[in-house]
Design a protein around this motif. Sequence first.
Motif, PDB file in Angstrom:
ATOM      1  N   LEU A  96      11.749   6.054   0.846  1.00  0.00           N
ATOM      2  CA  LEU A  96      11.618   4.593   0.779  1.00  0.00           C
ATOM      3  C   LEU A  96      11.034   4.030   2.069  1.00  0.00           C
ATOM      4  O   LEU A  96      10.218   3.103   2.033  1.00  0.00           O
ATOM      5  CB  LEU A  96      12.967   3.947   0.469  1.00  0.00           C
ATOM      6  N   ALA A  97      11.407   4.604   3.210  1.00  0.00           N
ATOM      7  CA  ALA A  97      10.845   4.162   4.490  1.00  0.00           C
ATOM      8  C   ALA A  97       9.330   4.363   4.503  1.00  0.00           C
ATOM      9  O   ALA A  97       8.578   3.464   4.897  1.00  0.00           O
ATOM     10  CB  ALA A  97      11.499   4.917   5.645  1.00  0.00           C
ATOM     11  N   VAL A  98       8.894   5.519   4.050  1.00  0.00           N
ATOM     12  CA  VAL A  98       7.454   5.815   4.025  1.00  0.00           C
ATOM     13  C   VAL A  98       6.737   4.879   3.053  1.00  0.00           C
ATOM     14  O   VAL A  98       5.682   4.309   3.376  1.00  0.00           O
ATOM     15  CB  VAL A  98       7.209   7.297   3.666  1.00  0.00           C
ATOM     16  N   LEU A  99       7.293   4.704   1.853  1.00  0.00           N
ATOM     17  CA  LEU A  99       6.651   3.851   0.859  1.00  0.00           C
ATOM     18  C   LEU A  99       6.562   2.398   1.327  1.00  0.00           C
ATOM     19  O   LEU A  99       5.536   1.737   1.161  1.00  0.00           O
ATOM     20  CB  LEU A  99       7.390   3.941  -0.481  1.00  0.00           C
ATOM     21  N   LEU A 100       7.642   1.895   1.926  1.00  0.00           N
ATOM     22  CA  LEU A 100       7.629   0.523   2.426  1.00  0.00           C
ATOM     23  C   LEU A 100       6.644   0.370   3.576  1.00  0.00           C
ATOM     24  O   LEU A 100       5.927  -0.636   3.660  1.00  0.00           O
ATOM     25  CB  LEU A 100       9.036   0.113   2.872  1.00  0.00           C
ATOM     26  N   TYR A 101       6.568   1.362   4.443  1.00  0.00           N
ATOM     27  CA  TYR A 101       5.618   1.285   5.547  1.00  0.00           C
ATOM     28  C   TYR A 101       4.180   1.308   5.024  1.00  0.00           C
ATOM     29  O   TYR A 101       3.345   0.531   5.482  1.00  0.00           O
ATOM     30  CB  TYR A 101       5.857   2.411   6.551  1.00  0.00           C
ATOM     31  N   CYS A 147       8.415  -7.966   6.501  1.00  0.00           N
ATOM     32  CA  CYS A 147       9.652  -7.580   5.802  1.00  0.00           C
ATOM     33  C   CYS A 147       9.588  -6.125   5.357  1.00  0.00           C
ATOM     34  O   CYS A 147      10.582  -5.395   5.471  1.00  0.00           O
ATOM     35  CB  CYS A 147       9.920  -8.490   4.619  1.00  0.00           C
ATOM     36  N   CYS A 148       8.437  -5.688   4.868  1.00  0.00           N
ATOM     37  CA  CYS A 148       8.277  -4.283   4.491  1.00  0.00           C
ATOM     38  C   CYS A 148       8.463  -3.373   5.700  1.00  0.00           C
ATOM     39  O   CYS A 148       9.122  -2.332   5.614  1.00  0.00           O
ATOM     40  CB  CYS A 148       6.904  -4.042   3.866  1.00  0.00           C
ATOM     41  N   THR A 149       7.895  -3.762   6.833  1.00  0.00           N
ATOM     42  CA  THR A 149       8.026  -2.967   8.050  1.00  0.00           C
ATOM     43  C   THR A 149       9.478  -2.902   8.507  1.00  0.00           C
ATOM     44  O   THR A 149       9.983  -1.829   8.868  1.00  0.00           O
ATOM     45  CB  THR A 149       7.142  -3.558   9.172  1.00  0.00           C
ATOM     46  N   SER A 165      12.921  -4.926  -3.632  1.00  0.00           N
ATOM     47  CA  SER A 165      12.023  -4.501  -4.711  1.00  0.00           C
ATOM     48  C   SER A 165      11.010  -5.595  -5.044  1.00  0.00           C
ATOM     49  O   SER A 165       9.811  -5.328  -5.168  1.00  0.00           O
ATOM     50  CB  SER A 165      12.844  -4.139  -5.950  1.00  0.00           C
ATOM     51  N   ILE A 166      11.477  -6.832  -5.168  1.00  0.00           N
ATOM     52  CA  ILE A 166      10.595  -7.965  -5.476  1.00  0.00           C
ATOM     53  C   ILE A 166       9.614  -8.210  -4.328  1.00  0.00           C
ATOM     54  O   ILE A 166       8.418  -8.437  -4.548  1.00  0.00           O
ATOM     55  CB  ILE A 166      11.424  -9.237  -5.763  1.00  0.00           C
ATOM     56  N   MET A 167      10.116  -8.138  -3.099  1.00  0.00           N
ATOM     57  CA  MET A 167       9.264  -8.345  -1.934  1.00  0.00           C
ATOM     58  C   MET A 167       8.176  -7.271  -1.868  1.00  0.00           C
ATOM     59  O   MET A 167       7.017  -7.558  -1.561  1.00  0.00           O
ATOM     60  CB  MET A 167      10.127  -8.318  -0.669  1.00  0.00           C
TER      61      MET A 167
END
Length: 140
Positions: A131-136, A86-88, A64-66
């Motif tokens: 979450l995968a989509v949002l992080l990507y 890291c997000c990827t 979350s912080i990252m």
Amino acid sequence: MIMIAVLAGSGVLLLLALIHCYWAAGGKWGAKGVLPVREGETEPLFQPRPAGTTAVAVILFAISIMLLAQGGLMPGFGPNVVTSWCCTICAAAFLLRAIGDFRYLGFFKRVKSTRFSAMDTKLYSPLCLLLAVLLYLASL
């Protein structure tokens, strides 16, 4: 658009971290149906210990912080190559969780008659995919 993805993803991850902290402290609310079980059985495949649940909470909080840092919302720590990668990587991990192990969890599970599998189909796997989509999106 990216800012919405960052805030939504970070908020969901923070909420999940807090729920795991609650469980690690001995809380019981919401604990039914969160662990996979074999068909016809009621005992979970594994029994997480408080330390393991706390570790999951810390990891979710760190992601979350990252994610906030990648979105430029952490004072003194902005987006960079490390947060992007890291997000990827986290997006890939959540995508793999959504796909599952082809037996007990994920969209392609074979065991479909347990409380966990119903919750996994309705909530856990779609949430992991989101979450995968949002992080990507945030990694771009």
